[in-house]
Write a protein that holds these residues in place. Structure first.
Motif, PDB file in Angstrom:
ATOM      1  N   GLU A 127      16.129 -14.492 -16.012  1.00 23.31           N
ATOM      2  CA  GLU A 127      14.900 -14.465 -17.004  1.00 23.31           C
ATOM      3  C   GLU A 127      13.763 -13.685 -16.508  1.00 23.31           C
ATOM      4  OE1 GLU A 127      14.585 -18.421 -19.661  1.00 23.31           O
ATOM      5  OE2 GLU A 127      14.618 -18.985 -17.646  1.00 23.31           O
ATOM      6  N   THR A 141      19.615 -11.092 -23.661  1.00 25.27           N
ATOM      7  CA  THR A 141      18.505 -10.398 -24.484  1.00 25.27           C
ATOM      8  C   THR A 141      18.955  -9.004 -24.829  1.00 25.27           C
ATOM      9  OG1 THR A 141      17.587  -9.335 -22.602  1.00 25.27           O
ATOM     10  CG2 THR A 141      16.749 -11.519 -23.390  1.00 25.27           C
ATOM     11  N   ASP A 187      17.588 -15.243 -22.353  1.00 25.90           N
ATOM     12  CA  ASP A 187      16.472 -15.985 -23.131  1.00 25.90           C
ATOM     13  C   ASP A 187      16.982 -17.312 -23.322  1.00 25.90           C
ATOM     14  OD1 ASP A 187      14.119 -16.917 -23.907  1.00 25.90           O
ATOM     15  OD2 ASP A 187      13.799 -15.353 -25.193  1.00 25.90           O
ATOM     16  N   SER A 188      16.268 -18.363 -23.744  1.00 28.85           N
ATOM     17  CA  SER A 188      16.936 -19.742 -24.054  1.00 28.85           C
ATOM     18  C   SER A 188      16.345 -20.027 -25.537  1.00 28.85           C
ATOM     19  CB  SER A 188      16.848 -20.521 -22.787  1.00 28.85           C
ATOM     20  OG  SER A 188      15.705 -20.767 -22.777  1.00 28.85           O
ATOM     21  N   LYS A 189      17.154 -21.243 -25.970  1.00 29.05           N
ATOM     22  CA  LYS A 189      16.391 -21.864 -26.953  1.00 29.05           C
ATOM     23  C   LYS A 189      17.091 -23.239 -27.166  1.00 29.05           C
ATOM     24  CE  LYS A 189      20.811 -20.289 -29.748  1.00 29.05           C
ATOM     25  NZ  LYS A 189      21.017 -19.711 -31.030  1.00 29.05           N
ATOM     26  N   LEU A 190      16.078 -24.068 -27.467  1.00 31.44           N
ATOM     27  CA  LEU A 190      16.522 -25.606 -27.413  1.00 31.44           C
ATOM     28  C   LEU A 190      17.193 -25.940 -28.682  1.00 31.44           C
ATOM     29  CD1 LEU A 190      15.701 -28.040 -25.429  1.00 31.44           C
ATOM     30  CD2 LEU A 190      13.901 -28.499 -26.730  1.00 31.44           C
ATOM     31  N   VAL A 191      18.406 -26.699 -28.376  1.00 30.86           N
ATOM     32  CA  VAL A 191      19.664 -26.902 -29.385  1.00 30.86           C
ATOM     33  C   VAL A 191      19.722 -28.270 -29.470  1.00 30.86           C
ATOM     34  CG1 VAL A 191      21.793 -26.543 -30.508  1.00 30.86           C
ATOM     35  CG2 VAL A 191      20.438 -24.505 -29.220  1.00 30.86           C
ATOM     36  N   HIS A 227      19.146 -27.056 -23.523  1.00 30.35           N
ATOM     37  CA  HIS A 227      18.741 -25.437 -23.688  1.00 30.35           C
ATOM     38  C   HIS A 227      19.981 -24.547 -23.480  1.00 30.35           C
ATOM     39  CE1 HIS A 227      14.559 -26.404 -22.371  1.00 30.35           C
ATOM     40  NE2 HIS A 227      14.303 -25.298 -22.911  1.00 30.35           N
ATOM     41  N   TYR A 233      21.569 -20.692 -23.419  1.00 31.23           N
ATOM     42  CA  TYR A 233      20.905 -19.606 -22.733  1.00 31.23           C
ATOM     43  C   TYR A 233      21.947 -18.343 -23.351  1.00 31.23           C
ATOM     44  CZ  TYR A 233      18.369 -21.951 -19.329  1.00 31.23           C
ATOM     45  OH  TYR A 233      17.500 -22.789 -18.682  1.00 31.23           O
TER      46      TYR A 233
END
Length: 209
Positions: A47, A71, A53-57, A66, A68
């Motif tokens: 990172e 990018t 990058d990460s997103k909350l699912v 999270h 990952y």
């Protein structure tokens, strides 16, 4: 775990994300056979380097997790063979329409690049334009080194050519770059070394006005 093992593990993580898509820390921990804490340590480094990058699912059950993913910068680490397609298309154009159409294609590309960058040169001194050109070429992957001589002239060295495979076969790419430099700088520019001709770098001598 030593430094080489750390680097190797991060490469495995990048390959996993490339082939399997977004993954959670738990997914990676199971695949790698290491603890989630160790996985997070590698993810922190990736990172920091802007490679993931990460997103909350939201999950069907339990708390959100999270996920990952790679990018755009990380995608550039994987092999690309764009030059093969480019060369094939140029060869087809040459066969169907002749050398003049290939020349026209490179000329149109040169004009497009000049139009893209000439605003960045507007109202600037030659010193500023030369530095701006070096910044442009660096951003495009040419690995530029800029020197100013005692006489006030410049020497611009490019140690990498992102279109080397094309330039090796179509010298028009090199001549259009020289013409673009002259147009953007508004002064005399001479190329004395060329990667496409077997030299160790492309060297441009830029005359002060």
């Amino acid at each position: 775990m030593n430094k080489e093992q750390d680097v190797s593990t991060r490469k495995v993580i990048l390959n996993m994300l490339k082939t399997r898509g977004a993954l959670s820390v738990n997914d990676m921990s199971k695949q790698l056979g290491i603890t989630e804490m160790a996985v997070r340590r590698h993810l922190n480094t990736l990172e920091r380097d802007s490679l993931i990058d990460s997103k909350l699912v939201r999950q069907a059950m339990g708390r959100p997790t999270h996920m990952y993913f790679l990018t755009v910068a990380a995608d550039e680490l994987f092999p690309k063979k764009y030059h093969h397609l480019t060369l094939d298309l140029l060869e087809e154009l040459q066969a169907v329409a002749g050398d003049e159409k290939v020349e026209l294609l490179f000329e149109r590309r040169k004009d497009k690049l000049i139009s893209r960058y000439e605003e960045r040169m507007a109202g600037k001194s030659l010193d500023e334009r030369v530095q701006e050109l070096a910044d442009i070429q660096n951003a495009n992957g040419y690995m530029v080194e800029l020197e100013k001589t005692e006489a006030g002239n410049y020497v611009l060295n490019e140690y990498n050519c992102p279109i080397a495979q094309v330039a090796n076969q179509y010298n028009q790419a090199c001549s259009c770059e020289l013409s673009m430099f002259q147009s953007l700088l508004g002064t005399e520019v001479e190329r004395t070394e060329c990667l496409a001709k077997g030299d160790g770098k492309c060297t441009y001598k830029i005359q002060k006005q």
